[in-house]
Design a protein around this motif. Structure first.
Motif, short mmCIF file in Angstrom:
data_model
loop_
_atom_site.label_atom_id
_atom_site.label_comp_id
_atom_site.label_asym_id
_atom_site.label_seq_id
_atom_site.Cartn_x
_atom_site.Cartn_y
_atom_site.Cartn_z
N GLN A 1 25.64 -23.33 3.64
CA GLN A 1 27.08 -23.09 3.48
C GLN A 1 27.71 -22.85 4.85
OE1 GLN A 1 27.47 -19.82 0.72
NE2 GLN A 1 27.06 -21.10 -1.07
N ALA A 2 28.94 -23.32 4.99
CA ALA A 2 29.66 -23.13 6.25
C ALA A 2 29.97 -21.65 6.45
CB ALA A 2 30.95 -23.94 6.23
N VAL A 3 29.87 -21.21 7.70
CA VAL A 3 30.14 -19.81 8.03
C VAL A 3 31.14 -19.74 9.18
CG1 VAL A 3 27.90 -18.96 7.24
CG2 VAL A 3 28.16 -19.78 9.60
N LYS A 4 31.78 -18.59 9.31
CA LYS A 4 32.77 -18.41 10.37
C LYS A 4 32.10 -18.30 11.73
CE LYS A 4 36.53 -15.37 11.85
NZ LYS A 4 37.31 -14.13 11.54
N ASP A 5 31.07 -17.46 11.81
CA ASP A 5 30.34 -17.26 13.07
C ASP A 5 29.00 -18.00 13.00
OD1 ASP A 5 32.32 -15.57 14.19
OD2 ASP A 5 31.53 -13.88 13.03
N VAL A 6 28.90 -19.09 13.74
CA VAL A 6 27.70 -19.92 13.71
C VAL A 6 26.61 -19.29 14.59
CG1 VAL A 6 26.73 -22.19 14.25
CG2 VAL A 6 29.05 -22.00 13.31
N TYR A 7 25.41 -19.19 14.05
CA TYR A 7 24.28 -18.67 14.81
C TYR A 7 23.70 -19.77 15.69
CZ TYR A 7 19.61 -16.89 15.87
OH TYR A 7 18.47 -16.49 16.51
N TYR A 8 23.43 -19.44 16.94
CA TYR A 8 22.79 -20.42 17.83
C TYR A 8 21.85 -19.71 18.80
CZ TYR A 8 26.00 -19.00 21.60
OH TYR A 8 26.69 -18.28 22.55
N GLU A 9 20.87 -20.46 19.28
CA GLU A 9 19.92 -19.96 20.26
C GLU A 9 20.04 -20.78 21.54
OE1 GLU A 9 15.95 -19.89 18.76
OE2 GLU A 9 16.40 -18.46 17.15
N SER A 10 20.13 -20.09 22.67
CA SER A 10 20.21 -20.77 23.97
C SER A 10 18.80 -21.01 24.51
CB SER A 10 21.00 -19.92 24.96
OG SER A 10 22.36 -19.82 24.58
N TYR A 11 18.54 -22.24 24.94
CA TYR A 11 17.26 -22.59 25.54
C TYR A 11 17.32 -22.47 27.07
CZ TYR A 11 17.14 -24.79 20.92
OH TYR A 11 17.25 -25.03 19.58
N THR A 12 18.46 -22.84 27.63
CA THR A 12 18.64 -22.77 29.08
C THR A 12 20.10 -22.52 29.41
OG1 THR A 12 16.87 -24.38 29.46
CG2 THR A 12 18.37 -23.98 31.29
N LEU A 13 20.35 -21.56 30.30
CA LEU A 13 21.67 -21.32 30.87
C LEU A 13 21.54 -21.49 32.37
CD1 LEU A 13 22.80 -18.06 29.00
CD2 LEU A 13 23.45 -20.40 28.47
N ALA A 14 22.43 -22.29 32.97
CA ALA A 14 22.29 -22.54 34.40
C ALA A 14 23.56 -23.16 34.97
CB ALA A 14 21.11 -23.48 34.66
N TYR A 15 23.62 -23.15 36.31
CA TYR A 15 24.59 -23.95 37.05
C TYR A 15 23.77 -25.07 37.68
CZ TYR A 15 28.06 -20.21 36.65
OH TYR A 15 28.95 -19.28 36.18
N ALA A 16 24.09 -26.31 37.36
CA ALA A 16 23.26 -27.42 37.85
C ALA A 16 24.04 -28.72 37.84
CB ALA A 16 22.00 -27.55 37.00
#
Length: 203
Positions: free
Chosen positions: A149-164
């Motif tokens: 079901q659609a939700v207001k706040d979508v759960y997500y997991e970050s694999y990589t955060l960077a400046y590149a």
């Protein structure tokens, strides 16, 4: 027994040799030493010969750090108030998507951010490579759980955060859903990102 002959240079020859040596030293100083050691290239010869690329300024590391702030662990993934969906614990399917290969280009407008995502089943694999035509971008490589079901706040997991401006890697999908990149362009001109993909996914 014959005597050894030791030629004696005249005063004019010594002066001439000294002048030639000074000229050669001056050329090396201006064309090689100054560009490589001090980043000074008054004649432009150092750039043409590649010596300016050898120069590293003393404060170059400080400049890079000042331009791109440190990214903290707390910035990765959803906020702690967003619960991980139960669908993330679903077992992987008995069959994955067929392996495919794609190359796409996306334009990230100046001062804005966009996302590019693919859809993967749990435990699907993909190999990726992306590069920009210029400049560095802020990137969040992450995945979103497919929920019933659609939700207001979508759960997500970050694999990589960077400046590149370039990144290569592989992903084994931890759950079924959308996986991809959020690119943020903090510059003043548009940036084109070329993304190459090979693996088990659909677009």
């Amino acid at each position: 027994m014959s005597e050894l002959y030791h030629p004696v240079l005249g005063k004019k020859k010594i002066i001439k040799a000294l002048i030639i040596s000074l000229l050669i030293a001056s050329v090396l100083l201006v064309g090689a030493v100054l560009p490589a050691e001090y980043g000074l290239d008054p004649t432009g010869i150092g750039k043409k010969l590649g010596f300016t690329r050898l120069h590293v300024s003393a404060d170059s590391t400080t400049v890079v750090r000042a331009s791109y702030p440190r990214i903290k662990m707390a910035e990765a993934g959803s906020d702690s108030t967003v619960a991980k969906p139960v669908e993330a614990n679903n077992p992987p399917p008995s069959q994955q998507y067929e392996i495919r290969e794609d190359s796409v280009q996306v334009t990230v407008p100046a001062g804005k951010g966009i996302e590019y995502k693919i859809y993967m089943l749990k435990h699907g694999q993909v190999k990726y490579e992306w590069t920009t035509d210029k400049d560095v971008l802020y990137v969040d490589f992450h995945g979103e759980v497919n929920q019933a079901q659609a939700v207001k706040d979508v759960y997500y997991e970050s694999y990589t955060l960077a400046y590149a401006d370039n990144m290569v890697g592989t992903l084994l999908s931890p759950f079924e859903g959308k996986h991809g990149w959020y690119f943020r362009n903090n510059g003043k001109s548009d940036v084109v990102v070329t993304i190459r993909l090979k693996g088990q996914y659909v677009i």
